[in-house]
Design an enzyme around this catalytic site. Structure first.
Site, PDB file in Angstrom:
ATOM      1  N   ASP A 123       0.857  -1.190   0.000  1.00 30.08           N
ATOM      2  CA  ASP A 123       0.000   0.000   0.000  1.00 30.08           C
ATOM      3  C   ASP A 123       0.887   1.232   0.000  1.00 30.08           C
ATOM      4  O   ASP A 123       1.987   1.209   0.566  1.00 30.08           O
ATOM      5  CB  ASP A 123      -0.913   0.005   1.222  1.00 30.08           C
ATOM      6  N   ASP A 180      -6.898  -1.558  -4.701  1.00 28.70           N
ATOM      7  CA  ASP A 180      -7.961  -1.256  -3.738  1.00 28.70           C
ATOM      8  C   ASP A 180      -8.959  -0.261  -4.323  1.00 28.70           C
ATOM      9  O   ASP A 180     -10.175  -0.400  -4.133  1.00 28.70           O
ATOM     10  CB  ASP A 180      -7.373  -0.672  -2.450  1.00 28.70           C
TER      11      ASP A 180
END
Length: 166
Positions: free
Chosen positions: A124, A143
């Protein structure tokens, strides 16, 4: 009587491939360019690059579960992607309100599966503030595709359902 639309929406899987490509390219850039756990402001107080890792799911759900979650989330993502792919095969190619969100979810889910299988976690790197001094948990392009696709499935399903009921 043939119940499969011709031509079907499987061509939309090309969008899934684009999402996977952008996701993996961005994560390769992150691994090569960003230090771990260090906020790099893009827009001060609003948006940072922030390299971190997630062994769980959204909001680090099950991140500390001991390792079994890697396979759980992999099987879940592959299963959901397979189901959505099956639904694409039964969707008319021109029905973008159904095909687009399915393709986004498939691409995002499989992008994160690649991370889990190669790295043992998801990379991330996008961090936004939702309140001064309060950061949203870091996320990535995969995401964004999953969330955007899920919102599309819900919204278009709701509106199509109202239209069919009327």
């Amino acid at each position: 009587m043939n119940k499969h639309p011709k031509p079907n929406a499987l061509i939309w899987l090309l969008l899934s491939v684009v999402v996977i490509g952008l996701d993996q390219w961005s994560k390769a850039w992150v691994l090569a360019s960003l230090p771990e756990y260090t906020a790099i402001p893009v827009i001060e107080g609003f948006w940072n690059w922030y390299r971190t890792y997630n062994t769980g799911a959204a909001f680090s759900f099950l991140a500390d579960a001991g390792g079994w979650q890697l396979w759980f989330f992999t099987v879940l993502a592959v299963g959901i992607s397979s189901l959505l792919g099956f639904w694409l095969s039964r969707t008319a190619r021109g029905d973008w309100r159904q095909a687009l969100p399915y393709a986004l979810v498939i691409g995002g889910a499989l992008g994160n599966v690649i991370d889990r299988q190669i790295h043992g976690h998801v990379i991330d790197f996008i961090q936004w503030y939702y309140w001064p001094g309060k950061e949203w948990p870091a996320f990535n392009i995969a995401d964004c595709a999953v969330v955007g696709g899920a919102i599309g499935i819900a919204l278009f399903g709701l509106f199509d359902g109202k239209k069919k009921a009327a």
